[in-house]
Design an enzyme around this catalytic site. Structure first.
Site, mmCIF file in Angstrom:
data_model
loop_
_atom_site.group_PDB
_atom_site.id
_atom_site.type_symbol
_atom_site.label_atom_id
_atom_site.label_comp_id
_atom_site.label_asym_id
_atom_site.label_seq_id
_atom_site.Cartn_x
_atom_site.Cartn_y
_atom_site.Cartn_z
ATOM 1 N NE ARG A 20 21.762 22.579 28.051
ATOM 2 C CZ ARG A 20 22.168 22.516 29.299
ATOM 3 N NH1 ARG A 20 21.378 22.884 30.287
ATOM 4 N NH2 ARG A 20 23.397 22.117 29.580
ATOM 5 C CG ASP A 21 24.257 25.451 30.984
ATOM 6 O OD1 ASP A 21 23.583 26.066 31.828
ATOM 7 O OD2 ASP A 21 25.124 24.623 31.294
ATOM 8 C CG HIS A 214 28.931 21.467 31.783
ATOM 9 N ND1 HIS A 214 28.262 21.814 30.628
ATOM 10 C CD2 HIS A 214 28.317 22.162 32.777
ATOM 11 C CE1 HIS A 214 27.292 22.662 30.919
ATOM 12 N NE2 HIS A 214 27.297 22.902 32.208
ATOM 13 C CG HIS A 216 28.375 26.267 35.667
ATOM 14 N ND1 HIS A 216 27.390 27.129 35.274
ATOM 15 C CD2 HIS A 216 28.094 25.080 35.072
ATOM 16 C CE1 HIS A 216 26.533 26.484 34.489
ATOM 17 N NE2 HIS A 216 26.930 25.237 34.350
ATOM 18 C CB CYS A 247 21.299 24.713 37.013
ATOM 19 S SG CYS A 247 20.095 23.382 37.169
ATOM 20 C CG ASN A 256 27.914 27.081 31.074
ATOM 21 O OD1 ASN A 256 26.778 27.418 30.836
ATOM 22 N ND2 ASN A 256 28.239 25.869 31.439
HETATM 23 ZN ZN ZN Z 1 25.819 23.926 33.131
#
Ligand code: ZN
Length: 317
Positions: A20-21, A214, A216, A247, A256
């Site tokens: 996803r990310d 979460h 980065h 993002c 990430n």
């Molecule tokens: Zn993220």
């Protein structure tokens, strides 16, 4: 004991967010068949929670147009918690209908990022959490609902984000029906002292509802920030294989924290992850096959495991 899968019960949950990310922030679109092979390889390495897709309009993120197909495949993998990111009710309904086990909602503490990311204010997003909690009760009462507070440690658009704003928003999300609320360093501004302070406050305010870290790696502090969160009792960590990520609506965001490096850190400390590092590194092959030319990051995959390394054991000389 030599190398191989650890048999100790995992003490930490590594939640893979690459599909996803990672995929939403690269320009090219990974073909569905490659995504499924990649997710299968991540599962085979021992990952038991994967954020597999984002349910957003395909015109905004063509990389995620196959979200429902990806979820329908992933839910067949034994023991896997399949998570989907949903920004609104429409996305939540589609994700639940596809069979996602867990929804995750991005609620930004920065007003500017919130408007750029979901075209809603943080307060409007809390109302969206409430509506989705209601929808979940109607459609899939067994499904989980988690919130990640985006830009919790700083924002490329707004700059500093007051800690009071972050904590207030987290409390409001729990009151609105979220099962747990984590903190996201969407654009890599966080430092370990700040991570300790904010997760400590979060736990004080919402107790057992305090969720994942979460992080980065924009300024190289991703792993240090994860360790700081671990010290504060955080036991769920988002990470991305090969450090894919960013993002699309936060300029300057980069990847990430790298799953391979994070798993290595915990296993080397004697904290069992349930993940087999050689198989995890092997899961890079389908990722790279599906995204030819896209750079992947991480030190562990390059350096290999230290001589005499025993996973899940903190070795003493
Ligand atoms: Zn993220």
């Amino acid at each position: 004991m030599s190398s191989g899968p650890t048999h100790t019960a995992p003490a930490v949950l590594i939640s893979e967010v690459g599909p996803r990310d990672g995929l939403q922030s690269v320009k090219s679109t990974m073909p569905t068949a490659d995504k499924l092979r990649w997710i299968d390889a991540l599962h085979a390495a021992g990952l038991r929670e994967i954020e597999v897709a984002s349910f957003v309009p395909a015109r905004l993120l063509p990389q995620m147009a196959d979200a429902a197909d990806v979820v329908r495949h992933a839910v067949q993998l034994p023991g896997l918690a399949v998570m989907a990111l949903v920004p609104n009710r429409k996305g939540a309904q589609a994700a639940l209908e596809a069979g996602a086990h867990k929804l995750t909602m991005p609620v930004s503490a920065s007003h500017a990022h919130s408007l750029a990311n979901v075209r809603k204010t943080p307060t409007e997003m809390v109302e969206e959490v409430r509506a989705i909690a209601q929808l979940r009760t109607e459609l899939a009462p067994g499904a989980g609902l988690e919130v990640g507070i985006s830009t919790a440690f700083g924002c490329t658009l707004q700059g500093l984000v007051p800690e009071d704003d972050v904590i207030r928003l987290a409390v409001q999300c729990v009151e609105a029906g979220a099962d747990d609320v984590g903190l996201s360093d969407t654009v890599g501004h966080a430092n370990p002292a700040q991570v300790r302070r904010l997760f400590r406050r979060l736990r004080t305010e919402i107790g057992g509802h305090a969720g994942a870290a979460h992080m980065h790696n924009t300024r190289g502090l991703g792993i240090a920030n994860c360790l700081a969160a671990w010290d504060e009792g955080v036991r769920t960590f988002d990470a991305s294989l090969g450090g894919l990520g960013g993002c699309p609506y936060a300029p300057g965001a980069s990847g990430n924290v790298v799953t391979e490096d994070l798993v290595f850190m915990f296993e080397a400390m004697g904290v069992a992850t349930g993940i087999d590092i050689p198989r995890l590194v092997a899961a890079r092959a389908p990722l790279m096959a599906g995204l030819p030319g896209e750079p992947v990051y991480g030190m562990t995959a390059e350096a290999g495991l230290p001589l005499g390394f025993v996973p899940g054991t903190s070795l003493q000389a």
